[in-house]
Motif scaffolding. Structure first.
Motif, PDB file in Angstrom:
ATOM      1  N   ARG A   1      65.865  80.802 101.104  1.00  0.00           N
ATOM      2  CA  ARG A   1      66.335  81.014 102.487  1.00  0.00           C
ATOM      3  C   ARG A   1      65.222  81.518 103.389  1.00  0.00           C
ATOM      4  O   ARG A   1      65.103  81.117 104.535  1.00  0.00           O
ATOM      5  CB  ARG A   1      67.438  82.075 102.492  1.00  0.00           C
ATOM      6  CG  ARG A   1      68.755  81.572 102.016  1.00  0.00           C
ATOM      7  CD  ARG A   1      69.738  82.570 102.538  1.00  0.00           C
ATOM      8  NE  ARG A   1      71.040  82.368 102.000  1.00  0.00           N
ATOM      9  CZ  ARG A   1      72.140  82.687 102.676  1.00  0.00           C
ATOM     10  NH1 ARG A   1      72.060  83.209 103.876  1.00  0.00           N
ATOM     11  NH2 ARG A   1      73.307  82.492 102.133  1.00  0.00           N
ATOM     12  N   PHE A   2      64.435  82.445 102.840  1.00  0.00           N
ATOM     13  CA  PHE A   2      63.319  83.000 103.611  1.00  0.00           C
ATOM     14  C   PHE A   2      62.355  81.889 104.024  1.00  0.00           C
ATOM     15  O   PHE A   2      61.934  81.795 105.184  1.00  0.00           O
ATOM     16  CB  PHE A   2      62.586  84.061 102.771  1.00  0.00           C
ATOM     17  CG  PHE A   2      61.269  84.488 103.345  1.00  0.00           C
ATOM     18  CD1 PHE A   2      61.211  85.424 104.364  1.00  0.00           C
ATOM     19  CD2 PHE A   2      60.080  83.930 102.887  1.00  0.00           C
ATOM     20  CE1 PHE A   2      59.992  85.804 104.928  1.00  0.00           C
ATOM     21  CE2 PHE A   2      58.857  84.299 103.439  1.00  0.00           C
ATOM     22  CZ  PHE A   2      58.818  85.235 104.449  1.00  0.00           C
TER      23      PHE A   2
ATOM     24  N   THR B   1      65.239  91.656 102.697  1.00  0.00           N
ATOM     25  CA  THR B   1      66.139  90.719 102.013  1.00  0.00           C
ATOM     26  C   THR B   1      67.467  90.621 102.771  1.00  0.00           C
ATOM     27  O   THR B   1      68.031  89.535 102.930  1.00  0.00           O
ATOM     28  CB  THR B   1      66.387  91.190 100.567  1.00  0.00           C
ATOM     29  OG1 THR B   1      65.120  91.408  99.933  1.00  0.00           O
ATOM     30  CG2 THR B   1      67.177  90.163  99.773  1.00  0.00           C
ATOM     31  N   HIS B   2      67.943  91.766 103.273  1.00  0.00           N
ATOM     32  CA  HIS B   2      69.223  91.741 104.001  1.00  0.00           C
ATOM     33  C   HIS B   2      69.125  90.893 105.266  1.00  0.00           C
ATOM     34  O   HIS B   2      70.076  90.224 105.657  1.00  0.00           O
ATOM     35  CB  HIS B   2      69.715  93.160 104.306  1.00  0.00           C
ATOM     36  CG  HIS B   2      68.815  93.945 105.209  1.00  0.00           C
ATOM     37  ND1 HIS B   2      67.531  94.308 104.854  1.00  0.00           N
ATOM     38  CD2 HIS B   2      69.016  94.433 106.455  1.00  0.00           C
ATOM     39  CE1 HIS B   2      66.981  94.990 105.856  1.00  0.00           C
ATOM     40  NE2 HIS B   2      67.861  95.074 106.833  1.00  0.00           N
ATOM     41  N   HIS B   3      67.938  90.895 105.905  1.00  0.00           N
ATOM     42  CA  HIS B   3      67.759  90.024 107.079  1.00  0.00           C
ATOM     43  C   HIS B   3      67.915  88.567 106.660  1.00  0.00           C
ATOM     44  O   HIS B   3      68.646  87.787 107.273  1.00  0.00           O
ATOM     45  CB  HIS B   3      66.359  90.190 107.680  1.00  0.00           C
ATOM     46  CG  HIS B   3      66.095  91.546 108.245  1.00  0.00           C
ATOM     47  ND1 HIS B   3      64.845  92.116 108.235  1.00  0.00           N
ATOM     48  CD2 HIS B   3      66.908  92.436 108.834  1.00  0.00           C
ATOM     49  CE1 HIS B   3      64.903  93.317 108.796  1.00  0.00           C
ATOM     50  NE2 HIS B   3      66.151  93.529 109.171  1.00  0.00           N
TER      51      HIS B   3
ATOM     52  N   GLU C   1      59.705  91.339 102.336  1.00  0.00           N
ATOM     53  CA  GLU C   1      59.434  92.728 101.953  1.00  0.00           C
ATOM     54  C   GLU C   1      59.629  92.950 100.451  1.00  0.00           C
ATOM     55  O   GLU C   1      58.877  93.691  99.834  1.00  0.00           O
ATOM     56  CB  GLU C   1      60.359  93.649 102.748  1.00  0.00           C
ATOM     57  CG  GLU C   1      60.099  95.123 102.527  1.00  0.00           C
ATOM     58  CD  GLU C   1      60.974  96.000 103.411  1.00  0.00           C
ATOM     59  OE1 GLU C   1      61.844  95.467 104.134  1.00  0.00           O
ATOM     60  OE2 GLU C   1      60.801  97.231 103.367  1.00  0.00           O
ATOM     61  N   ASN C   2      60.633  92.322  99.878  1.00  0.00           N
ATOM     62  CA  ASN C   2      60.934  92.563  98.463  1.00  0.00           C
ATOM     63  C   ASN C   2      61.292  91.318  97.647  1.00  0.00           C
ATOM     64  O   ASN C   2      61.164  91.324  96.435  1.00  0.00           O
ATOM     65  CB  ASN C   2      62.106  93.560  98.329  1.00  0.00           C
ATOM     66  CG  ASN C   2      61.682  94.985  98.676  1.00  0.00           C
ATOM     67  OD1 ASN C   2      60.786  95.549  98.058  1.00  0.00           O
ATOM     68  ND2 ASN C   2      62.309  95.552  99.701  1.00  0.00           N
TER      69      ASN C   2
ATOM     70  N   GLN D   1      60.660  91.742  89.981  1.00  0.00           N
ATOM     71  CA  GLN D   1      62.016  92.149  89.571  1.00  0.00           C
ATOM     72  C   GLN D   1      63.099  91.435  90.385  1.00  0.00           C
ATOM     73  O   GLN D   1      64.216  91.257  89.913  1.00  0.00           O
ATOM     74  CB  GLN D   1      62.191  93.663  89.678  1.00  0.00           C
ATOM     75  CG  GLN D   1      62.369  94.201  91.075  1.00  0.00           C
ATOM     76  CD  GLN D   1      62.592  95.726  91.116  1.00  0.00           C
ATOM     77  OE1 GLN D   1      62.345  96.435  90.146  1.00  0.00           O
ATOM     78  NE2 GLN D   1      63.040  96.222  92.239  1.00  0.00           N
ATOM     79  N   ALA D   2      62.758  90.991  91.593  1.00  0.00           N
ATOM     80  CA  ALA D   2      63.755  90.309  92.419  1.00  0.00           C
ATOM     81  C   ALA D   2      63.847  88.829  92.066  1.00  0.00           C
ATOM     82  O   ALA D   2      64.943  88.278  91.934  1.00  0.00           O
ATOM     83  CB  ALA D   2      63.398  90.468  93.895  1.00  0.00           C
ATOM     84  N   VAL D   3      62.707  88.196  91.885  1.00  0.00           N
ATOM     85  CA  VAL D   3      62.712  86.736  91.731  1.00  0.00           C
ATOM     86  C   VAL D   3      62.815  86.308  90.263  1.00  0.00           C
ATOM     87  O   VAL D   3      63.222  85.193  89.955  1.00  0.00           O
ATOM     88  CB  VAL D   3      61.467  86.132  92.430  1.00  0.00           C
ATOM     89  CG1 VAL D   3      60.190  86.361  91.617  1.00  0.00           C
ATOM     90  CG2 VAL D   3      61.649  84.666  92.745  1.00  0.00           C
ATOM     91  N   HIS D   4      62.473  87.225  89.356  1.00  0.00           N
ATOM     92  CA  HIS D   4      62.418  86.868  87.931  1.00  0.00           C
ATOM     93  C   HIS D   4      62.937  88.049  87.118  1.00  0.00           C
ATOM     94  O   HIS D   4      62.195  88.685  86.357  1.00  0.00           O
ATOM     95  CB  HIS D   4      60.947  86.550  87.590  1.00  0.00           C
ATOM     96  CG  HIS D   4      60.716  85.948  86.251  1.00  0.00           C
ATOM     97  ND1 HIS D   4      59.459  85.620  85.799  1.00  0.00           N
ATOM     98  CD2 HIS D   4      61.554  85.614  85.242  1.00  0.00           C
ATOM     99  CE1 HIS D   4      59.530  85.116  84.581  1.00  0.00           C
ATOM    100  NE2 HIS D   4      60.799  85.105  84.216  1.00  0.00           N
TER     101      HIS D   4
END
Ligand code: XIL
Length: 386
Positions: free
Chosen positions: A93-94, A47-49, A71-72, A77-80
């Motif tokens: 962005r990815f 995510t940091h990349h 990766e995450n 838990q990250a997207v929702h």
């Protein structure tokens, strides 16, 4: 005569130098080119990349790989993170970055027991949800996430790690045993939770490829259970395009014949095989065996972290040899392998520095902490040198 011999030696020496110069010059500098006629080569992007830290790592990924997995940032838990809240900015962005570089994009992952918030299996009163309510939740999540990237993310790890090391579905409630931690999410739905997830994903993007992904994939009980699952879905005409074999491996496990055997067995199913999360730890193993269960934790102190100041040449060579042997098998099975994805871009970024023991110094990938290719890189590329 002696002069003749000297001339002969000189000619031989010149030829050897010329050959080695040519072969170094010929060595592909990019993994995606080296394996272009065999399979895609990908990496997990942090995510940091994606959010702009470490632009050099992102540039390295863009030049080396033709497939990418977040990766995450697409995990539940990250997207929702909350019932009515989706957080799409990192994923947007990815996807934009991947498109810009012509990457094959893999969404990871829709249904998993880890990195999934507790609220997913609970009502507003915090009581467990029943089958219908859970299916509604699963459907809503999949429709929203897969639907948003329809036609842009080409493939999804629909269900991750749904089968345990004994080959049992994780929805199964052990007789007399205490409920397992994923029980609230899967058990009320029942054993068709996998099938339902695939149906929802297919409806949300009919052109996306859909995969089942897991670890310890060479265990005989898992070969049997995963093969059984694929056959069951196929017999019901539920779309499944492939099996993701995570590949969080070590210098001495799995054995080469175990890898060869599992590729042969899964290869009989008529679906694509992907090595989805490859990394090879060089560190002594902790107490979790070969499991890649992200919730496993271990401690161990200095004995478990011997290479803090650098990797000895002998171990560096072992890693290169191990990578060469493994890629030798991937090349052998290239007719069924569609993609090999490394779980991270460079050693400094790998989750294996923190799993299952936090804060170790591991060296599991092909690029070192300065983003330089390691001898394992040449060894891998060497498996397809003409
Ligand atoms: C890992 C990530 O690499 C870590 O950053 C995170 O803290 C935990 O999850 N199997 C999977 C991956 O399918 O999603 C996991 O990724 C590694 C094991």
């Amino acid at each position: 005569m002696r002069r003749g011999m000297r001339a002969g030696v000189l000619i031989l020496w010149t030829v050897l130098v010329a050959v080695s110069v040519i072969s170094v010059a010929d060595e592909p500098k990019e993994l995606k080119d080296a394996f272009a006629s065999r399979f895609r080569v990908g990496a997990a992007i942090g995510t940091h990349h994606t959010m702009g830290q470490e632009p050099e790592s992102l540039a390295l990924a863009a030049s080396q790989f033709n497939a990418a997995t977040p990766e995450n940032l697409l995990k539940w838990q990250a997207v929702h993170p909350a019932p009515d809240r989706y957080q799409f900015e990192p994923a947007d962005r990815f996807v934009a970055w991947g498109e810009q570089h012509g990457m094959f994009l893999v969404g990871h992952t829709l249904v998993w027991h880890s990195q999934t918030p507790r609220w997913v299996s609970q009502g507003t009163d915090q009581k467990p949800l029943d089958r219908d309510a859970l299916l509604d939740r699963m459907k809503g999540h999949i429709e929203t996430v897969v639907g948003r990237y329809r036609g842009r993310i080409q493939a999804w790890d629909v269900v991750n790690e749904a089968i345990d090391d004994q080959g049992r579905l994780r929805s199964a409630v052990p007789e007399g045993g205490s409920p397992r931690r994923f029980a609230p999410w899967y058990s009320p739905i029942g054993d068709d939770f996998i099938e339902m997830a695939f149906e929802f994903a297919h409806a949300a993007d009919p052109n996306a490829e859909l995969y089942y992904n897991d670890y310890n994939e060479w265990f005989p009980a898992k070969i049997e259970a995963i093969s059984g699952l694929v056959r069951r879905l196929q017999s019901k005409n539920v779309r499944i395009d492939g099996i993701g074999l995570q590949g969080h491996w070590g210098l001495d496990y799995p054995k080469l014949d175990e890898i060869d055997h599992m590729l042969t067995e899964y290869g009989k199913l008529g679906v694509k095989l992907m090595v989805t999360e490859l990394d090879i730890t060089v560190l002594p193993s902790a107490s979790n065996g070969t499991s890649a269960d992200v919730n496993a934790r271990a401690t161990g102190g200095d004995r478990l972290d011997p290479y803090r100041d650098g990797l000895p040449d002998a171990v560096q060579r072992k890693l290169a040899d191990r990578y060469a042997a493994i890629f030798g098998l991937f090349v052998k099975h290239a007719n069924t392998i569609d993609r090999v994805t490394f779980w991270g871009v460079h050693d400094g970024h790998s989750w294996r520095n923190h799993f299952p023991v936090r804060g170790r110094t591991d060296y599991p990938l092909l690029f070192d902490r300065r983003l330089e290719p390691k001898s394992a890189f040449s060894a891998v590329v060497g498996t397809v040198r003409p």
